[in-house]
Structures are given as structure tokens and as C-alpha cells.
Scaffold this active site. Structure first.
Site, mmCIF file in Angstrom:
data_model
loop_
_atom_site.group_PDB
_atom_site.id
_atom_site.type_symbol
_atom_site.label_atom_id
_atom_site.label_comp_id
_atom_site.label_asym_id
_atom_site.label_seq_id
_atom_site.Cartn_x
_atom_site.Cartn_y
_atom_site.Cartn_z
ATOM 1 C CB SER A 186 -3.990 7.493 29.532
ATOM 2 O OG SER A 186 -3.932 6.332 28.744
ATOM 3 C CB THR A 193 -1.075 9.460 24.425
ATOM 4 O OG1 THR A 193 -1.230 10.494 25.349
ATOM 5 C CG2 THR A 193 -1.519 9.883 23.052
ATOM 6 C CB THR A 225 -4.118 11.822 24.857
ATOM 7 O OG1 THR A 225 -3.634 11.561 26.168
ATOM 8 C CG2 THR A 225 -4.083 13.311 24.610
ATOM 9 N NE ARG A 227 -0.802 19.592 29.156
ATOM 10 C CZ ARG A 227 -0.530 18.429 28.594
ATOM 11 N NH1 ARG A 227 -1.523 17.632 28.228
ATOM 12 N NH2 ARG A 227 0.698 18.048 28.398
ATOM 13 C CB THR A 256 3.348 8.624 23.882
ATOM 14 O OG1 THR A 256 2.678 8.479 25.131
ATOM 15 C CG2 THR A 256 4.547 7.705 23.861
ATOM 16 N N GLY A 257 4.004 11.047 25.875
ATOM 17 C CA GLY A 257 4.804 11.563 26.980
ATOM 18 C C GLY A 257 4.463 13.011 27.287
HETATM 19 C C1 SD4 Z 1 -0.057 15.028 26.635
HETATM 20 N N1 SD4 Z 1 1.305 13.645 25.241
HETATM 21 O O1 SD4 Z 1 -1.196 15.439 26.777
HETATM 22 C C2 SD4 Z 1 0.125 13.654 26.053
HETATM 23 C C3 SD4 Z 1 0.131 12.690 27.181
HETATM 24 C C4 SD4 Z 1 0.764 11.398 26.850
HETATM 25 O O2 SD4 Z 1 1.631 9.433 27.369
HETATM 26 O O3 SD4 Z 1 1.156 11.109 25.765
HETATM 27 N N2 SD4 Z 1 0.970 10.546 27.724
HETATM 28 O O4 SD4 Z 1 0.947 15.656 26.972
#
Ligand code: SD4
Length: 333
Positions: free
Chosen positions: A91, A193, A211, A221, A244-245
């Protein structure tokens, strides 16, 4: 790995001073515990926090710098580089899962105690985007470079091209293609991330976030991670936060900036993370797979973490503690 409650107990046994400053310990069982000191001389420093399990190794690298009086800025850069360069981590950086067309594209940003910041987005073929982000911060009048321009800049600065798509990630992508219906995939496994925030011996804050973004995203994107105020925010007077997310949800709510602003208005790091999560939940009618987690650190070394769904954890390191701490959350998967 420690749950928040175990961590609280450990703090209580180990050091009352530490306990009073443990923001993850915003627990009603702790009513009898001294409240957090505002005496800056008693602040916990240095301290470093990172998102997810890979944060333990990243924190180790950061700690080598922080424990030798190095700057928080150097610590967060060197810390997250460890995760970026780990081919087994799917990731972040090398070995990151690609977009739906098989391209690994990376996002990263960094911010220091003087509100200097730098970012790269949609960067291909560079193993350590965080160091390119730092160069953007230090060597240009800009904050963010994206795509081809970011790659050209990196090459000019001496970075070399690397094939970031490992066999393992290529295979995962090819398997996804079979049943993908060509939709980006969001689940508990591909949110990883690394965000890192730290305070150094001089009391200065810095943060980094890096990330490969949402797995199998649309080509082009960009998520929250390279966006100052969304994936990361640092205000040296107040504190730092990162996210994160699902990046789209974090961008919509200016997540990390909000966490810092909530701290400015008197919330503890834990309360600030909880309120930012509540805001994400109130702004999204459909919370299916809408995992978002925040971590926050204030100037006194108190910290907090919270997430929409179960499973988020953070790595914490300071002089008296090195371990994972599970975040509390609002929903089960
Ligand atoms: C994203 N926030 O590209 C990042 C992905 C991520 O845990 O944090 N995943 O949307």
C-alpha cells in the site's frame, strides 16, 4: 499488540506522568487521574506516532534520529522511507498495488514546524516519493508537483527510476481483474498508507504521509495523502494530525486540518480525532466500507487516534514506550 485499555494500565504501572499525557487514555475510568499538564517542560518529547503495523519499523528509523537530537522533519522522512522501500508492503511505495490499468502511482507529502510543505501526486517509478516531496518543499517555490512534471523534477534531482510493480502486486491485480467489474476496491486490507507525526527534542513538530493510494483506482486518481490539510497537517503552535482510509472522505472534510483546528479550540487529540470521525460519518449517508482513521499529537506530546471501523491501529514510540495501540472505533465491519 496492546489495546487502548491495556496501554492505559501499562502507563499507570510505568509512570503516572506518562499516563497523564496519554491521549488515547480519554477513558471515563480515568476520572481520578490527574489532568494533562500544560507545563511545557513536562511534555513528552521526543515522540513519534505512525499509522498501522508497519509503523513499528518506520518508527524505529525515526527514533534513531529523534533519540540523537535530530529534527522531527528528518525523522519523519527517514521513518516513512522504510515503508516505501519495503517490497512486501502493498500500500506504499515499492510493491504498492496498482491502479485498475496496472500502473503504480504514488502520493506523498511532508510538512515542517515552520509550515513549510511539499507534495507529489500521481508520481510513477520513484521508490521514495516522500524525499521528492521534501525536495519540492526545499528547492521550489511550490507546494505540489504531479504526474510527468513530478517525475521530471525527481530525475533532475538525482532520483532514479524503479519498476514499482512487484510480481506479488502484479499477480494480485491480475486476480482482481478477473472479477473486478472494473470498480476501485476498498476494504480493510488495502487501507495501509503510512502517516507519521513527531515531536523532536526541541519541541518542534513535523509530519509525513505516503501511499500508493486506493488499490485499483481509476488511472489519474489522487487521494488525500498528498494534500496538505487533508492527509496531513502540522501547526507547530498546536499539534499535528494525519489520516488514513478513504481519501475522498478525508478531502471532503479537510480531515487533518480539522483535527488540528479542533485541538486549537481546546479539544484533546483524542477528542479531536473522535469529532473528525463523527463529521465524516455525518457527511456520508452510505458508510459501506468508508473506513477512515485519524491520529493526532499535540504540542505537549499527548496523542489520540480514532476510526470509523474496527481494525485501525497506530505505532507509538517515546522514551518509555514502544508498541502498537488499537484505536477505538464507531462501527464493526
Ligand atoms: C487514499 N488515504 O489514497 C489513501 C489510502 C489509505 O489506508 O490511506 N489507505 O485514499
Amino acid at each position: 499488540m496492546k489495546s487502548r485499555r491495556e496501554f492505559i494500565k501499562l502507563g499507570a504501572i510505568g509512570s503516572a506522568a506518562l499516563l497523564t499525557q496519554t491521549a488515547c487514555a480519554a477513558d471515563d475510568k480515568l476520572d481520578n487521574i490527574e489532568t494533562i499538564t500544560t507545563d511545557k517542560t513536562a511534555a513528552i518529547k521526543p515522540i513519534v506516532l505512525s499509522t498501522w503495523n508497519h509503523g513499528i519499523d518506520a518508527n524505529k528509523a525515526a527514533w534513531e534520529i529523534l533519540s540523537q537530537n535530530g529534527t522531527a522533519l528528518d525523522a519523519v522522512e527517514q521513518g516513512v522511507r522504510v515503508t516505501e522501500s519495503d517490497p512486501d508492503n502493498q500500500s506504499v511505495g515499492l510493491g504498492g498495488l496498482p491502479d485498475r490499468d496496472g500502473n503504480v502511482t504514488l502520493d506523498a507529502c511532508i510538512m515542517d514546524h515552520n509550515s513549510n510543505c511539499g507534495a507529489v501526486a500521481f508520481l510513477k517509478e520513484i521508490e521514495n516519493p516522500i524525499s521528492v516531496a521534501r525536495k519540492v518543499m526545499e528547492d521550489t517555490p511550490h507546494v505540489m508537483l504531479a504526474g510527468e512534471g513530478a517525475l521530471e523534477f525527481a530525475l533532475e534531482k538525482g532520483f532514479t527510476k524503479t519498476n514499482l510493480l512487484t510480481e506479488k502486486s502484479k499477480e494480485a491485480w491480475q486476480n482482481w481483474l478477473k472479477e473486478s467489474e472494473y470498480q476501485p476496491q476498498i476494504n480493510s486490507e488495502n487501507h495501509d498508507t503510512i502517516g507519521m507525526i513527531a515531536i523532536d527534542e526541541n519541541g518542534n513538530l513535523a509530519g509525513a504521509c505516503t501511499t500508493s493510494g486506493m488499490a485499483y483506482k481509476l488511472h489519474g486518481r489522487v487521494g488525500d495523502s498528498p494534500i496538505i490539510g487533508a492527509g496531513l497537517f502540522v501547526d507547530n503552535e498546536i499539534g499535528a494530525a494525519c489520516a488514513t482510509g478513504v481519501g475522498e472522505a478525508v478531502i471532503r472534510t479537510a480531515g487533518s486540518a480539522i483535527v488540528v483546528e479542533l485541538m486549537r479550540h481546546g479539544k484533546s487529540p483524542q477528542e479531536a480525532c473522535e469529532e473528525a470521525v463523527a463529521r465524516i460519518m455525518s457527511k456520508h449517508k452510505d458508510l459501506t466500507n468508508m473506513q477512515v482513521g485519524f491520529i493526532a499529537l499535540n504540542k505537549q506530546g499527548e496523542y489520540g487516534c480514532h476510526s470509523v471501523y474496527a481494525g485501525f491501529n497506530i505505532a507509538v514510540r517515546h522514551n518509555d514506550f514502544e508498541d502498537m495501540v488499537d484505536a477505538e472505533y464507531e462501527l464493526e465491519w
